[in-house]
Design an enzyme around this catalytic site. Sequence first.
Site, short mmCIF file in Angstrom:
data_model
loop_
_atom_site.label_atom_id
_atom_site.label_comp_id
_atom_site.label_asym_id
_atom_site.label_seq_id
_atom_site.Cartn_x
_atom_site.Cartn_y
_atom_site.Cartn_z
N ASP A 20 25.06 63.35 29.41
CA ASP A 20 24.61 62.31 28.49
C ASP A 20 25.36 62.40 27.15
O ASP A 20 25.79 63.47 26.74
CB ASP A 20 23.09 62.46 28.26
CG ASP A 20 22.47 61.19 27.71
OD1 ASP A 20 23.14 60.14 27.69
OD2 ASP A 20 21.29 61.25 27.30
N ASN A 22 27.94 60.04 26.15
CA ASN A 22 29.28 59.44 26.11
C ASN A 22 29.37 58.33 25.06
O ASN A 22 30.35 58.23 24.32
CB ASN A 22 29.64 58.82 27.46
CG ASN A 22 29.78 59.85 28.56
OD1 ASN A 22 29.76 61.05 28.28
ND2 ASN A 22 29.92 59.40 29.79
N ARG A 24 27.48 57.72 22.34
CA ARG A 24 27.40 58.20 20.95
C ARG A 24 28.68 58.92 20.53
O ARG A 24 29.13 58.82 19.41
CB ARG A 24 26.18 59.12 20.78
CG ARG A 24 24.88 58.34 20.63
CD ARG A 24 23.68 59.21 20.86
NE ARG A 24 23.46 59.43 22.29
CZ ARG A 24 22.62 60.34 22.78
NH1 ARG A 24 21.95 61.12 21.96
NH2 ARG A 24 22.47 60.46 24.07
N ARG A 33 32.00 52.15 23.74
CA ARG A 33 31.30 53.12 24.58
C ARG A 33 32.12 53.57 25.79
O ARG A 33 32.07 54.73 26.19
CB ARG A 33 29.99 52.51 25.08
CG ARG A 33 28.96 52.23 24.01
CD ARG A 33 27.74 51.54 24.59
NE ARG A 33 27.15 52.30 25.69
CZ ARG A 33 26.34 53.34 25.52
NH1 ARG A 33 25.99 53.73 24.32
NH2 ARG A 33 25.87 53.99 26.56
N GLU A 67 18.36 53.14 36.81
CA GLU A 67 18.00 52.32 35.64
C GLU A 67 19.25 51.85 34.87
O GLU A 67 19.17 50.94 34.05
CB GLU A 67 17.10 53.12 34.69
CG GLU A 67 15.69 53.38 35.23
CD GLU A 67 15.64 54.40 36.37
OE1 GLU A 67 16.47 55.33 36.38
OE2 GLU A 67 14.79 54.25 37.28
N ASN A 68 20.39 52.48 35.13
CA ASN A 68 21.60 52.15 34.36
C ASN A 68 22.17 50.76 34.66
O ASN A 68 23.03 50.25 33.92
CB ASN A 68 22.69 53.22 34.54
CG ASN A 68 22.42 54.51 33.80
OD1 ASN A 68 22.83 55.58 34.22
ND2 ASN A 68 21.71 54.43 32.67
N ARG A 194 14.63 64.88 28.07
CA ARG A 194 13.81 64.25 29.12
C ARG A 194 14.59 64.26 30.43
O ARG A 194 15.77 64.55 30.47
CB ARG A 194 13.42 62.82 28.71
CG ARG A 194 14.59 61.91 28.38
CD ARG A 194 14.13 60.49 27.99
NE ARG A 194 15.28 59.71 27.60
CZ ARG A 194 15.76 59.64 26.35
NH1 ARG A 194 15.17 60.29 25.37
NH2 ARG A 194 16.85 58.92 26.09
C1 IPE Z 1 20.60 59.49 32.22
O1 IPE Z 1 21.16 59.14 31.01
C2 IPE Z 1 21.49 59.04 33.32
C3 IPE Z 1 22.82 59.64 33.38
C4 IPE Z 1 23.28 60.62 32.67
C5 IPE Z 1 23.66 59.07 34.38
P1 IPE Z 1 20.70 57.84 30.21
O2 IPE Z 1 21.39 57.89 28.91
O3 IPE Z 1 20.87 56.65 31.04
O4 IPE Z 1 19.13 58.12 30.04
P2 IPE Z 1 18.09 57.43 29.07
O5 IPE Z 1 18.03 56.01 29.46
O6 IPE Z 1 18.58 57.63 27.69
O7 IPE Z 1 16.82 58.17 29.33
C1 IPE Z 2 25.91 59.13 29.79
O1 IPE Z 2 26.25 58.72 28.50
C2 IPE Z 2 26.72 58.44 30.84
C3 IPE Z 2 25.99 57.46 31.65
C4 IPE Z 2 24.71 57.21 31.60
C5 IPE Z 2 26.78 56.70 32.59
P1 IPE Z 2 25.54 57.49 27.83
O2 IPE Z 2 26.31 56.26 28.20
O3 IPE Z 2 24.11 57.46 28.17
O4 IPE Z 2 25.75 57.78 26.29
P2 IPE Z 2 24.68 57.61 25.13
O5 IPE Z 2 23.43 58.30 25.58
O6 IPE Z 2 24.47 56.16 24.96
O7 IPE Z 2 25.31 58.26 23.96
MG MG Z 3 22.42 58.21 27.33
#
Ligand code: IPE
Ligand code: IPE
Ligand code: MG
Length: 251
Positions: A20, A22, A24, A33, A67-68, A194
Amino acid sequence: MQTNQLSTDSLPQHIAVIMDGNGRWAKEQGKPRVFGHKNGVKAVRKTISSASRLGIKAVTLFAFSSENWARPQEEVGVLMELFISVLSTEVKKLHKNNLRLRVIGDKRRFSERLQEKIAKAEALTEHNTGMVINIAANYGGKWDITEAARNVAKLVASGELAPEEIDEAVITQHLTMSDLPEVDLLIRTSGECRISNFMLWQLAYAEMYFTPVYWPDFGEDNLVEAVTWFVNRERRFGCTGEQVKALMTSS
Ligand code: IPE
Ligand code: IPE
Ligand code: MG
């Protein structure tokens, strides 16, 4: 020099990672992003190589949650393209290193092209005996348990199983990764604390390690730090990062 040598038995057998931060990481540099996601791939490479040199049995990496899909369409599109290109470029290398690649999650929602790439990569590395790498993509812990429940229900409906016979072992057998050791260490980067619907059942007894480091910055030293923390929690003696590093093979 350390006199008490650390045994590989003290290391976690199965490490799961919520990669998690990437977005930010990229934002901090004034970049979009997707720049963070592209740099996240480097951290994946480093983690796989360091974990395999430590002799870890299995690594499960959360790459895309169920959920992504709710993210902007453009970001989802870039992530899918990234999976395809990484699978194309990396699989041969993984195979050469005797590593086994599997993708866990509901693959039916992916494009045919991606599904084909995944099937080929899994088939190529299927008989390798080194570390197992699970990429969790379109994965959700609730989905995993729901699928297991559905498959168990089918056995009951067909008369192959009585409801009284359903126990924890039966459910476990029907979950993804049932052939692997239980997850004993979960790492989540970026400071969030979490589970985000990652493995729910399989994390029942995992030690959970949260680090503020954003995923693209996560490297070998960070993994060694997490593993050292794990060894010290489990065994309650003060081992050092150097002792963990000493277990790494050089390739
Ligand atoms: C969890 O990260 C999923 C992955 C790392 C692929 P998210 O960044 O999507 O989680 P939430 O939504 O902040 O909980
Ligand atoms: C995790 O980084 C990668 C994926 C969920 C694919 P994020 O994309 O969730 O990065 P933040 O949490 O927004 O910084
Ligand atoms: Mg994230």
